[in-house]
Design a protein around this motif. Structure first.
Motif, mmCIF file in Angstrom:
data_model
loop_
_atom_site.group_PDB
_atom_site.id
_atom_site.type_symbol
_atom_site.label_atom_id
_atom_site.label_comp_id
_atom_site.label_asym_id
_atom_site.label_seq_id
_atom_site.Cartn_x
_atom_site.Cartn_y
_atom_site.Cartn_z
ATOM 1 N N ARG A 128 5.778 -1.765 10.625
ATOM 2 C CA ARG A 128 5.618 -1.461 9.201
ATOM 3 C C ARG A 128 4.178 -1.611 8.756
ATOM 4 N NH1 ARG A 128 9.875 -4.011 5.110
ATOM 5 N NH2 ARG A 128 9.363 -5.935 6.242
ATOM 6 N N PHE A 129 3.466 -2.585 9.322
ATOM 7 C CA PHE A 129 2.062 -2.763 8.946
ATOM 8 C C PHE A 129 1.238 -1.556 9.388
ATOM 9 C CE2 PHE A 129 -2.248 -4.211 10.155
ATOM 10 C CZ PHE A 129 -2.711 -4.515 8.887
ATOM 11 N N PHE A 130 1.482 -1.069 10.603
ATOM 12 C CA PHE A 130 0.735 0.107 11.064
ATOM 13 C C PHE A 130 1.012 1.314 10.182
ATOM 14 C CE2 PHE A 130 0.449 3.984 13.678
ATOM 15 C CZ PHE A 130 -0.913 3.933 13.980
ATOM 16 N N LEU A 131 2.295 1.541 9.857
ATOM 17 C CA LEU A 131 2.635 2.660 8.983
ATOM 18 C C LEU A 131 2.010 2.482 7.604
ATOM 19 C CD1 LEU A 131 6.391 3.171 9.931
ATOM 20 C CD2 LEU A 131 4.424 4.544 10.655
ATOM 21 N N PHE A 132 2.051 1.258 7.088
ATOM 22 C CA PHE A 132 1.432 0.955 5.800
ATOM 23 C C PHE A 132 -0.067 1.276 5.832
ATOM 24 C CE2 PHE A 132 -1.214 -2.266 3.722
ATOM 25 C CZ PHE A 132 -0.858 -2.099 2.391
ATOM 26 N N TYR A 133 -0.738 0.866 6.881
ATOM 27 C CA TYR A 133 -2.177 1.103 7.036
ATOM 28 C C TYR A 133 -2.481 2.600 7.020
ATOM 29 C CZ TYR A 133 -6.813 0.701 9.267
ATOM 30 O OH TYR A 133 -8.155 0.800 9.573
ATOM 31 N N VAL A 134 -1.707 3.365 7.769
ATOM 32 C CA VAL A 134 -1.938 4.806 7.847
ATOM 33 C C VAL A 134 -1.655 5.480 6.510
ATOM 34 C CG1 VAL A 134 -1.152 6.947 8.925
ATOM 35 C CG2 VAL A 134 -1.524 4.907 10.334
ATOM 36 N N VAL A 135 -0.571 5.093 5.854
ATOM 37 C CA VAL A 135 -0.226 5.694 4.565
ATOM 38 C C VAL A 135 -1.322 5.416 3.533
ATOM 39 C CG1 VAL A 135 1.366 5.560 2.609
ATOM 40 C CG2 VAL A 135 2.250 5.722 4.941
ATOM 41 N N VAL A 165 -4.981 -2.719 2.389
ATOM 42 C CA VAL A 165 -4.668 -4.069 2.858
ATOM 43 C C VAL A 165 -5.082 -5.099 1.806
ATOM 44 C CG1 VAL A 165 -5.164 -5.803 4.626
ATOM 45 C CG2 VAL A 165 -4.855 -3.405 5.283
ATOM 46 N N LEU A 166 -6.246 -4.902 1.190
ATOM 47 C CA LEU A 166 -6.704 -5.823 0.146
ATOM 48 C C LEU A 166 -5.773 -5.777 -1.063
ATOM 49 C CD1 LEU A 166 -10.584 -5.246 0.178
ATOM 50 C CD2 LEU A 166 -9.182 -6.735 1.621
ATOM 51 N N GLY A 167 -5.331 -4.568 -1.427
ATOM 52 C CA GLY A 167 -4.403 -4.461 -2.550
ATOM 53 C C GLY A 167 -3.095 -5.171 -2.274
ATOM 54 N N ALA A 168 -2.593 -5.045 -1.047
ATOM 55 C CA ALA A 168 -1.360 -5.737 -0.673
ATOM 56 C C ALA A 168 -1.559 -7.250 -0.695
ATOM 57 C CB ALA A 168 -0.903 -5.277 0.710
ATOM 58 N N TYR A 169 -2.717 -7.702 -0.245
ATOM 59 C CA TYR A 169 -2.994 -9.145 -0.243
ATOM 60 C C TYR A 169 -3.009 -9.688 -1.669
ATOM 61 C CZ TYR A 169 -4.894 -13.492 1.671
ATOM 62 O OH TYR A 169 -5.074 -14.790 2.070
ATOM 63 N N LEU A 170 -3.583 -8.910 -2.584
ATOM 64 C CA LEU A 170 -3.621 -9.346 -3.987
ATOM 65 C C LEU A 170 -2.211 -9.486 -4.552
ATOM 66 C CD1 LEU A 170 -5.215 -9.974 -6.565
ATOM 67 C CD2 LEU A 170 -5.266 -7.511 -7.027
ATOM 68 N N ALA A 224 -12.194 6.538 -3.103
ATOM 69 C CA ALA A 224 -11.206 6.343 -2.033
ATOM 70 C C ALA A 224 -10.810 4.880 -1.934
ATOM 71 C CB ALA A 224 -11.775 6.840 -0.705
ATOM 72 N N HIS A 225 -11.767 3.977 -2.152
ATOM 73 C CA HIS A 225 -11.457 2.547 -2.137
ATOM 74 C C HIS A 225 -10.459 2.216 -3.249
ATOM 75 C CE1 HIS A 225 -15.729 1.763 -0.331
ATOM 76 N NE2 HIS A 225 -14.997 2.558 0.418
ATOM 77 N N VAL A 226 -10.713 2.742 -4.439
ATOM 78 C CA VAL A 226 -9.851 2.475 -5.590
ATOM 79 C C VAL A 226 -8.434 2.990 -5.329
ATOM 80 C CG1 VAL A 226 -9.460 3.014 -8.028
ATOM 81 C CG2 VAL A 226 -11.759 2.455 -7.229
ATOM 82 N N ILE A 227 -8.337 4.222 -4.829
ATOM 83 C CA ILE A 227 -7.024 4.823 -4.596
ATOM 84 C C ILE A 227 -6.280 4.086 -3.486
ATOM 85 C CG2 ILE A 227 -5.853 6.928 -3.861
ATOM 86 C CD1 ILE A 227 -8.237 8.467 -5.164
ATOM 87 N N GLY A 228 -6.989 3.744 -2.407
ATOM 88 C CA GLY A 228 -6.355 2.999 -1.325
ATOM 89 C C GLY A 228 -5.859 1.641 -1.788
ATOM 90 N N PHE A 229 -6.645 0.960 -2.603
ATOM 91 C CA PHE A 229 -6.273 -0.351 -3.139
ATOM 92 C C PHE A 229 -5.001 -0.254 -3.972
ATOM 93 C CE2 PHE A 229 -6.527 -4.024 -5.915
ATOM 94 C CZ PHE A 229 -7.107 -5.010 -5.117
ATOM 95 N N LEU A 230 -4.942 0.730 -4.864
ATOM 96 C CA LEU A 230 -3.765 0.907 -5.712
ATOM 97 C C LEU A 230 -2.537 1.274 -4.882
ATOM 98 C CD1 LEU A 230 -5.361 2.845 -8.709
ATOM 99 C CD2 LEU A 230 -4.668 0.440 -8.642
ATOM 100 N N ALA A 231 -2.730 2.105 -3.855
ATOM 101 C CA ALA A 231 -1.612 2.458 -2.977
ATOM 102 C C ALA A 231 -1.076 1.220 -2.266
ATOM 103 C CB ALA A 231 -2.060 3.508 -1.955
ATOM 104 N N GLY A 232 -1.979 0.362 -1.800
ATOM 105 C CA GLY A 232 -1.552 -0.870 -1.135
ATOM 106 C C GLY A 232 -0.777 -1.782 -2.064
ATOM 107 N N MET A 233 -1.216 -1.875 -3.297
ATOM 108 C CA MET A 233 -0.509 -2.702 -4.272
ATOM 109 C C MET A 233 0.905 -2.185 -4.500
ATOM 110 S SD MET A 233 -3.384 -3.564 -7.196
ATOM 111 C CE MET A 233 -2.239 -4.662 -8.055
ATOM 112 N N LEU A 235 2.777 -0.255 -2.579
ATOM 113 C CA LEU A 235 3.629 -0.369 -1.397
ATOM 114 C C LEU A 235 4.038 -1.813 -1.121
ATOM 115 C CD1 LEU A 235 1.796 2.141 0.977
ATOM 116 C CD2 LEU A 235 4.028 2.455 -0.112
ATOM 117 N N ALA A 236 3.222 -2.766 -1.557
ATOM 118 C CA ALA A 236 3.521 -4.181 -1.304
ATOM 119 C C ALA A 236 4.446 -4.785 -2.346
ATOM 120 C CB ALA A 236 2.228 -4.977 -1.236
#
Length: 265
Positions: A128-135, A165-170, A224-233, A235-236
């Motif tokens: 799941r972490f690998f899929l999360f990272y790719v998504v 990953v940072l968004g998920a950690y937050l 891209a950083h902003v969008i990736g961060f929000l996506a991680g949040m 999904l987490a």
């Protein structure tokens, strides 16, 4: 930590190996490259980087750098010719996640992945972490492309996926305390909650993505950083119930006390 973060280790190793195989980059610590190296690098990026125009409009270039050098009316330059390969824009988002333009670019990304990736992989599990990272990487890549649909500049780096990953950690570990170096006459080490550190990082990326506070915003895909961060949040969020704080670590790594297998910042 209950699981050894094999996926985090594998991602770091893959990024380093691809960087070492990238022509004209790994051997140039000072950032200076010969014309031959630059031509080979342009050809490599054209093949493996994600290009917004290709992602959104599927407008593939008629000619691309071949890696060779020729002499024209304006002097020596890179030879261009019709591409000798079929490039998939969709697959290029994945390959671009493993391509970096400099040692600083690579080491900065890998440090963040090393520090924060292990806890997220522990919570999600390896697959799941690998899929999360790719998504998250795909969300960042396509999100940036939508905002810059006519750009032909190559988009490279793992920053979008790592921002996820940072968004998920937050979301999962907002109160975990991490060490940071705060510049105040000298660099003062302070141990602060993750929500302050990562929240401040996100605000900076959002400000920079608007072109404020940085003179060369065009060279870094802050959006891209902003969008990736929000996506991680996002999904987490389903994993937040039942998530327990990480155990208090032992030993000292990067300024934070850690158990074997832990890393901190």
């Amino acid at each position: 930590m209950r699981r050894t973060p094999w996926v985090t280790y594998a991602l770091i190793a893959a990024n380093v190996l691809v960087f070492l195989a990238t022509p004209g980059v790994a051997g140039s610590v000072a950032g200076e490259s010969s014309l031959s190296q630059l031509c080979h690098l342009q050809a490599f990026l054209e093949h493996y980087a994600a290009v917004p125009r290709e992602l959104i409009h599927h407008q593939m270039p008629r000619v691309v750098p071949t890696g060779g050098i020729g002499v024209g009316t304006h002097g020596p330059g890179c030879i261009v010719a019709p591409p000798g390969y079929d490039k998939s824009p969709e697959l290029s988002v994945f390959t671009a996640m493993f391509v970096h333009g400099s040692w600083l670019h690579l080491l900065g990304n890998m440090l963040f992945l090393w520090i924060f990736g292990n806890n997220i992989e522990d919570r999600m599990g390896h697959v799941r972490f690998f899929l999360f990272y790719v998504v998250c990487g795909y969300a960042a890549g396509y999100g940036f492309a939508l905002l810059n649909a006519d750009s032909s500049d190559p988009l490279i780096g793992a920053s979008g996926a790592i921002a996820g990953v940072l968004g998920a950690y937050l979301v999962l570990y907002p109160r975990a305390r991490v060490w940071v170096l705060v510049p105040f006459l000298i660099f003062l080490p302070l141990r602060l909650p993750a929500w302050i550190v990562l929240g401040f990082w996100f605000v900076l990326q959002a400000v920079y993505s608007s072109g404020q506070g940085v003179s060369q915003a065009g060279t870094v895909a802050y959006a891209a950083h902003v969008i990736g961060f929000l996506a991680g949040m996002l999904l987490a969020l389903p994993l937040r119930p039942g998530t327990t704080p990480p155990p208090e670590p032992r030993g000292l790594i990067f300024g934070r006390r850690a158990r074997p297998g832990w890393s901190g910042w």
